[in-house]
Enzyme design. Structure first.
Site, PDB file in Angstrom:
ATOM      1  N   ASP A  32      14.029  26.058  16.249  1.00 15.44           N
ATOM      2  CA  ASP A  32      13.632  27.462  16.125  1.00 15.44           C
ATOM      3  C   ASP A  32      12.321  27.725  16.861  1.00 15.44           C
ATOM      4  O   ASP A  32      11.397  28.339  16.324  1.00 15.44           O
ATOM      5  CB  ASP A  32      13.505  27.834  14.652  1.00 15.44           C
ATOM      6  N   GLY A  71      12.056  34.774   6.345  1.00 16.77           N
ATOM      7  CA  GLY A  71      13.382  34.658   5.772  1.00 16.77           C
ATOM      8  C   GLY A  71      13.512  33.541   4.760  1.00 16.77           C
ATOM      9  O   GLY A  71      14.407  33.566   3.911  1.00 16.77           O
ATOM     10  N   VAL A 126       4.112  32.822   2.339  1.00 14.78           N
ATOM     11  CA  VAL A 126       3.011  31.901   2.611  1.00 14.78           C
ATOM     12  C   VAL A 126       1.715  32.496   2.072  1.00 14.78           C
ATOM     13  O   VAL A 126       1.439  33.689   2.249  1.00 14.78           O
ATOM     14  CB  VAL A 126       2.872  31.629   4.122  1.00 14.78           C
TER      15      VAL A 126
END
Length: 496
Positions: A136, A23, A27
């Site tokens: 998270d 989101g 990478v």
């Protein structure tokens, strides 16, 4: 966001291939400009970072997190800005994340799950003691490096996120946007007024541990509202009762560990991630005394030299504004208190308590929120005789969860207490609670009342919801509860 191709040069790095996307950005595996080394290069999505203030905050926070040097935390090497594109380079870890392993193989063995939990706990507690909150924690952010021969797999936590930076600069929580992974988010993360601390990470780590043990998150759902309902209201599930875990012989000893970690009142949770890991280790040792898990060592700033390379699929880190409190390990697992769980006045925009609702043309103000109870016609402010008595039946919410209800009503006027309402969940541990009924309004089409928690409220939650009752031609009583932000809870009650 700029997409990079193999062989392309960005900020001096030579791109090898794309590793993944999330989101917050993409990478890439990239070769370092000067060193004979492969790094993980993350490019942040410009839609999140188009503001100069956000970019400045991100670079500052990345500097703070780069100081975290721990074997169980992915190392941040560098960060920068290239043609208004924010990027960050981190340690590359050759392996899979725990979410990929779960999708491929299902639930892990209890021993492996406890070891992963224990290693992640070391990294989290080190970050907390350094003033950094993750926010998270989930299987996708736990990287499992391929081990050399005769060694254990490496366990590294990544993706501390930039949610706090974005919230502070864009006011996202004030506009009803949450940057959380709903299957693993602590109840207090749904309250924009709550000051988060390390216990939110403890809860998320507990949810992650449950997923490792059973192959699925603790609460089922496909929408944010369903997950929020689970974290806020549904009784804590027992991993040993999940079919896959039961077939694998998971010990009920882990049920108490999960109950400890997933307490809805954060005061009932372990005071640290190491305390949670220690409880899991004791549960494992109780069923596997021959091969106990080694005792955990306090977090240190050991060098990473000599360790194998590790894979990375994550976002940059986030630093909380105040330092986390120092924490200690308890000597036993206390049973969660059965105190009333009061969710603060506003949960989030999607779950806000309604300050005033209109029912049958009458404006009814919620007393819980500081308003007042009124009726359109002062002469019609007495509970009609047809409503008095005892009623029973079932109600259900939009998610499909059902509750048995026993409602007792007696004569009274608007503003007075006119009875009691008992609700018992038809799932999990069959938790029930009782509330007092405060008459709010009377009209030609129905009556409304406000619940007030009783002394024996059990695990009730004070939501400030308004309930409407309507007599039906067949003599039954229509029941509709609204104002809790998750859709109406409805059902039919019959006189006893």
């Amino acid at each position: 966001m700029q997409e990079l191709t193999s062989g392309q040069v960005f900020a001096g790095y030579i791109v090898q291939r794309r590793l993944g996307a999330g989101g917050m950005g993409s990478v890439y595996l990239a070769r370092h400009p000067r060193l004979p080394r492969l790094d993980a290069l993350k490019l942040l999505d410009r839609s999140w970072t188009g503001d100069d203030d956000i970019r400045a905050r991100f670079l500052c926070e990345a500097d703070h997190v780069a100081r975290l040097q721990h074997p169980n935390i992915v190392t941040v090497y560098d960060r920068g800005r290239e043609d208004d594109q924010l990027w960050i380079s981190m340690e590359y870890i050759d392996g899979d994340d725990a979410a990929t392993v779960l999708r491929a193989h299902g639930a892990l063995s209890a021993g492996r799950a406890v070891r992963i939990l224990s290693e992640v706990a070391k990294g989290l507690d080190f970050a907390h003691e350094s003033g950094v909150l993750h926010r998270d924690v989930k299987p996708a952010n736990i990287l499992l490096g391929r081990p050399p021969r005769d060694q254990d797999e490496s366990v590294v936590l990544t993706d501390f996120g930039i949610a706090k930076v974005l919230e502070d600069t864009q006011g996202l929580t004030r506009t009803g946007i949450l940057l959380v992974s709903f299957p693993y988010a602590a109840p207090e993360q749904f309250d924009p007024e709550a000051d988060l601390d390390a216990r939110a990470d403890v809860y998320s780590l507990g949810c992650t541990f449950y997923h490792l043990l059973t192959g699925s998150p603790p609460y089922a759902g496909t929408t944010p509202q369903q997950f929020m309902h689970g974290h806020l209201y549904v009784p804590i599930p027992r991993p040993s009762r999940v079919p896959a875990a039961r077939e694998a012989g998971l010990s009920p000893a882990f049920d108490e560990v999960i109950e400890y970690a997933l307490a809805k009142d954060r005061g009932d949770r372990p005071p640290s991630c190491r305390a949670l890991a220690a409880a899991a280790q004791r549960a494992l040792a109780s069923v596997s005394p021959i091969q106990p898990v080694p005792a955990m060592q306090p977090p240190t700033q050991r060098s990473r030299s000599g360790q194998s390379s590790r894979a990375f699929t994550a976002a940059p880190h986030e630093v909380i504004s105040q330092r986390a409190q120092a924490i200690s390990t308890p000597v036993h697992i206390p049973r969660p208190r059965r105190s009333m769980l009061v969710i603060l006045s506003a949960i989030i925009a999607a779950c806000a308590v309604v300050a005033g609702v209109t029912v049958a043309g009458i404006k009814v103000f919620d007393v819980v929120n500081g308003g007042e109870t009124t009726a359109a016609d002062p002469s019609a402010d007495v509970l009609p005789g047809g409503y008095a008595g005892t009623w029973a039946g079932s109600i259900s919410d939009p998610v499909g969860l059902s509750f048995d209800v026993l409602l007792t009503l007696r004569a009274g006027r608007v503003g007075e207490e006119v009875g009691t309402l008992s609700q018992t969940a038809k799932f999990g541990s069959k938790d029930g609670c009782e509330s007092r009924v405060l008459l709010k309004s009377v009209s030609s089409t129905g009556v409304t009342f406000q619940e007030r928690l009783s002394g024996n409220a059990g695990k009730c939650v004070e939501t400030g919801a308004t309930t409407t009752l309507e007599l039906v031609a067949d003599g039954s009583l229509g029941f509709r509860m609204s104002g809790i932000g998750l859709g109406e809870i409805t059902g039919t009650l019959h006189r006893q």
